[in-house]
Design a protein around this motif. Structure first.
Motif, PDB file in Angstrom:
ATOM      1  N   TYR A 138       0.775  -3.893  -2.036  1.00 13.86           N
ATOM      2  CA  TYR A 138       0.329  -2.566  -2.449  1.00 13.86           C
ATOM      3  C   TYR A 138       1.443  -1.812  -3.172  1.00 13.86           C
ATOM      4  O   TYR A 138       1.209  -1.183  -4.216  1.00 13.86           O
ATOM      5  CB  TYR A 138      -0.148  -1.764  -1.234  1.00 13.86           C
ATOM      6  CG  TYR A 138      -0.938  -0.529  -1.610  1.00 13.86           C
ATOM      7  CD1 TYR A 138      -2.290  -0.628  -1.931  1.00 13.86           C
ATOM      8  CD2 TYR A 138      -0.334   0.727  -1.650  1.00 13.86           C
ATOM      9  CE1 TYR A 138      -3.022   0.503  -2.286  1.00 13.86           C
ATOM     10  CE2 TYR A 138      -1.057   1.859  -2.000  1.00 13.86           C
ATOM     11  CZ  TYR A 138      -2.404   1.740  -2.319  1.00 13.86           C
ATOM     12  OH  TYR A 138      -3.124   2.852  -2.683  1.00 13.86           O
ATOM     13  N   ASP A 174       1.621  -4.106   2.797  1.00 12.75           N
ATOM     14  CA  ASP A 174       2.451  -3.051   2.214  1.00 12.75           C
ATOM     15  C   ASP A 174       3.213  -3.575   1.002  1.00 12.75           C
ATOM     16  O   ASP A 174       3.388  -2.854   0.014  1.00 12.75           O
ATOM     17  CB  ASP A 174       3.451  -2.523   3.255  1.00 12.75           C
ATOM     18  CG  ASP A 174       2.780  -1.672   4.327  1.00 12.75           C
ATOM     19  OD1 ASP A 174       1.608  -1.288   4.138  1.00 12.75           O
ATOM     20  OD2 ASP A 174       3.430  -1.393   5.348  1.00 12.75           O
ATOM     21  N   ASN A 211      -6.421   2.786  -3.045  1.00 15.39           N
ATOM     22  CA  ASN A 211      -6.716   3.678  -1.923  1.00 15.39           C
ATOM     23  C   ASN A 211      -5.488   3.683  -1.014  1.00 15.39           C
ATOM     24  O   ASN A 211      -5.250   2.722  -0.273  1.00 15.39           O
ATOM     25  CB  ASN A 211      -7.953   3.190  -1.159  1.00 15.39           C
ATOM     26  CG  ASN A 211      -8.374   4.152  -0.054  1.00 15.39           C
ATOM     27  OD1 ASN A 211      -7.551   4.635   0.712  1.00 15.39           O
ATOM     28  ND2 ASN A 211      -9.678   4.404   0.034  1.00 15.39           N
ATOM     29  N   ASP A 212      -4.711   4.762  -1.094  1.00  7.88           N
ATOM     30  CA  ASP A 212      -3.462   4.833  -0.335  1.00  7.88           C
ATOM     31  C   ASP A 212      -3.690   4.770   1.172  1.00  7.88           C
ATOM     32  O   ASP A 212      -2.885   4.187   1.908  1.00  7.88           O
ATOM     33  CB  ASP A 212      -2.701   6.115  -0.679  1.00  7.88           C
ATOM     34  CG  ASP A 212      -2.094   6.086  -2.071  1.00  7.88           C
ATOM     35  OD1 ASP A 212      -2.019   4.984  -2.659  1.00  7.88           O
ATOM     36  OD2 ASP A 212      -1.677   7.151  -2.572  1.00  7.88           O
ATOM     37  N   LYS A 213      -4.774   5.377   1.642  1.00 11.73           N
ATOM     38  CA  LYS A 213      -5.039   5.409   3.081  1.00 11.73           C
ATOM     39  C   LYS A 213      -5.385   4.017   3.610  1.00 11.73           C
ATOM     40  O   LYS A 213      -4.891   3.590   4.653  1.00 11.73           O
ATOM     41  CB  LYS A 213      -6.185   6.382   3.377  1.00 11.73           C
ATOM     42  CG  LYS A 213      -6.461   6.560   4.863  1.00 11.73           C
ATOM     43  CD  LYS A 213      -7.567   7.576   5.096  1.00 11.73           C
ATOM     44  CE  LYS A 213      -7.845   7.738   6.600  1.00 11.73           C
ATOM     45  NZ  LYS A 213      -8.937   8.728   6.854  1.00 11.73           N
ATOM     46  N   GLU A 214      -6.205   3.312   2.872  1.00 10.50           N
ATOM     47  CA  GLU A 214      -6.655   1.986   3.299  1.00 10.50           C
ATOM     48  C   GLU A 214      -5.710   0.868   2.842  1.00 10.50           C
ATOM     49  O   GLU A 214      -5.823  -0.268   3.309  1.00 10.50           O
ATOM     50  CB  GLU A 214      -8.058   1.712   2.748  1.00 10.50           C
ATOM     51  CG  GLU A 214      -9.140   2.663   3.255  1.00 10.50           C
ATOM     52  CD  GLU A 214      -9.436   2.448   4.726  1.00 10.50           C
ATOM     53  OE1 GLU A 214      -9.276   1.316   5.197  1.00 10.50           O
ATOM     54  OE2 GLU A 214      -9.813   3.432   5.405  1.00 10.50           O
ATOM     55  N   LYS A 215      -4.805   1.196   1.913  1.00 11.54           N
ATOM     56  CA  LYS A 215      -3.954   0.180   1.270  1.00 11.54           C
ATOM     57  C   LYS A 215      -4.842  -0.924   0.661  1.00 11.54           C
ATOM     58  O   LYS A 215      -4.639  -2.122   0.879  1.00 11.54           O
ATOM     59  CB  LYS A 215      -2.974  -0.428   2.277  1.00 11.54           C
ATOM     60  CG  LYS A 215      -1.930   0.558   2.802  1.00 11.54           C
ATOM     61  CD  LYS A 215      -0.885   0.880   1.742  1.00 11.54           C
ATOM     62  CE  LYS A 215       0.099   1.957   2.208  1.00 11.54           C
ATOM     63  NZ  LYS A 215       0.980   1.504   3.267  1.00 11.54           N
ATOM     64  N   SER A 216      -5.836  -0.457  -0.085  1.00  7.49           N
ATOM     65  CA  SER A 216      -6.776  -1.400  -0.693  1.00  7.49           C
ATOM     66  C   SER A 216      -6.717  -1.302  -2.212  1.00  7.49           C
ATOM     67  O   SER A 216      -6.338  -0.271  -2.780  1.00  7.49           O
ATOM     68  CB  SER A 216      -8.206  -1.150  -0.206  1.00  7.49           C
ATOM     69  OG  SER A 216      -8.677   0.112  -0.667  1.00  7.49           O
ATOM     70  N   LYS A 247      -8.164  -5.013   1.153  1.00  4.30           N
ATOM     71  CA  LYS A 247      -6.982  -4.497   1.830  1.00  4.30           C
ATOM     72  C   LYS A 247      -5.841  -5.498   1.690  1.00  4.30           C
ATOM     73  O   LYS A 247      -6.047  -6.701   1.852  1.00  4.30           O
ATOM     74  CB  LYS A 247      -7.278  -4.249   3.313  1.00  4.30           C
ATOM     75  CG  LYS A 247      -8.206  -3.071   3.574  1.00  4.30           C
ATOM     76  CD  LYS A 247      -8.358  -2.816   5.065  1.00  4.30           C
ATOM     77  CE  LYS A 247      -9.253  -1.616   5.339  1.00  4.30           C
ATOM     78  NZ  LYS A 247      -9.375  -1.330   6.794  1.00  4.30           N
TER      79      LYS A 247
END
Length: 349
Positions: free
Chosen positions: A102, A99, A160-165, A96
């Motif tokens: 990412y 912002d 992974n957009d949801k996890e920002k990973s 993770k």
């Protein structure tokens, strides 16, 4: 009210007004103020123009902190950075990230897709062994490069957009944001300065330049384009800009030499060696510096013909291509704005 009291009150008011005038003309003077730091592996200078000293004293230290924060997150040279943690966990687990990191990685992958992989941050597995720009720089053996090429593929970076990973699918993979992080940083600095009331500024992050407002003479900024041959300190040419980013990638920036051959720092993700295409530099003029940063590298990789075609297909983006035989090619949008000032070069289109 007695006349004596009126005189005292009038004296106080006059003294207060004189104090204000003194403060704004002497102590809180209007001028150009700058800060310089060394982060993101380069010297950075941020200057605010026609700005009060009190405002400069607020925004410039905060600007330094913004650059340092991005450096701490995105430098591949720092073991504690988010980029290093992603690389350390390649083939093991997703990491993770903030912002900022990412956003930059996602933007980088979009440019990889648009340029057919000419711009690829997963080239870190190979660029790290060349290590050009550092004391340990060397020319790797062909066998070493060949063994690492399977680790270079932006399609093996999983987001992974949801996890920002971020997850690198193969052990040994490495990402390097050196070709895009400074552009993101310049945009973030410009947004911060504007949000805090700065009307005029020059942001110079090791050649990634962003200007907005006007210069001290209250005209657009006259920005110089570096001579790739570095034969003198004078720019190859100039162009007047405001509210724009100008970014140059060239063979002169960082390089090493071995057995009479010069190897520059822009590595071809397909071959593992520096690009060879008769270009000495590419300069991109764009609204966003993150675009200019990625495009200057990727269009250099595409070469003159394909690179210029790519630029002409983009909105509000222009380019200056300079070839090894000292010919200068400009995109249509700046033909009448670029001024060539070095007689050893010639405009070719």
């Amino acid at each position: 009210m007695k006349k004596s009291n009126l005189k005292i009150l009038a004296s106080i008011i006059i003294f207060f007004i004189i104090g204000l005038i003194f403060y704004f003309t002497v102590i809180d003077k209007v001028g150009t103020f700058s800060t310089t730091n060394y982060y993101l592996d380069t010297v950075n200078q941020i200057s605010v123009i026609n700005t009060r000293k009190s405002k400069a004293n607020k925004v410039l230290p905060a600007s330094d902190k913004i650059v340092l924060d991005i450096h701490n997150k995105m430098s591949s040279q720092l073991a504690s950075s988010e980029v290093s943690k992603i690389n350390q966990n390649a083939g093991i687990q997703p990491i993770k990230v903030s912002d900022d990191t990412y956003t930059v990685i996602k933007k980088a992958i979009s440019y990889s897709q648009k340029t057919g992989g000419k711009f690829d941050i997963s080239v870190g597995a190979i660029s790290s062994i060349w290590n050009i720009g550092n004391e340990s720089a060397r020319v790797p053996s062909s066998e070493e490069i060949k063994s690492l090429l399977p680790l270079v593929n932006y399609k093996d970076i999983s987001l992974n957009d949801k996890e920002k990973s971020v997850y690198l699918k193969k052990k040994g993979m490495k990402i390097d944001l050196g070709g895009i992080a400074k552009g993101y940083c310049a945009d973030k600095l410009a947004d911060y300065l504007k949000e805090n009331g700065v009307k005029n500024a020059i942001i110079n992050l090791g050649g990634n330049i962003y200007v907005f407002g006007q210069n001290a003479k209250k005209t657009d900024f006259n920005v110089g384009v570096q001579d790739p041959a570095k034969t003198n300190t004078e720019p190859l040419g100039t162009i007047q800009l405001t509210d724009k980013s100008i970014v140059t990638s060239g063979v002169y920036e960082r390089f090493i030499e071995k057995d009479g051959k010069v190897y520059h720092h822009m590595i071809n993700p397909t071959t593992g060696y520096p690009f060879e295409n008769n270009l000495s530099s590419v300069t991109i003029i764009s609204k966003k510096s993150i675009d200019g940063d990625a495009l200057s590298t990727s269009t250099f990789g595409l070469g003159l013909e394909e690179g210029m075609k790519f630029i002409e297909g983009l909105d509000d983006v222009n380019a200056i291509f300079i070839t090894n035989d000292k010919k200068v090619y400009t995109s249509k949008g700046i033909k009448d704005k670029f001024s060539l000032e070095n007689s050893s070069y010639s405009l070719a289109n």
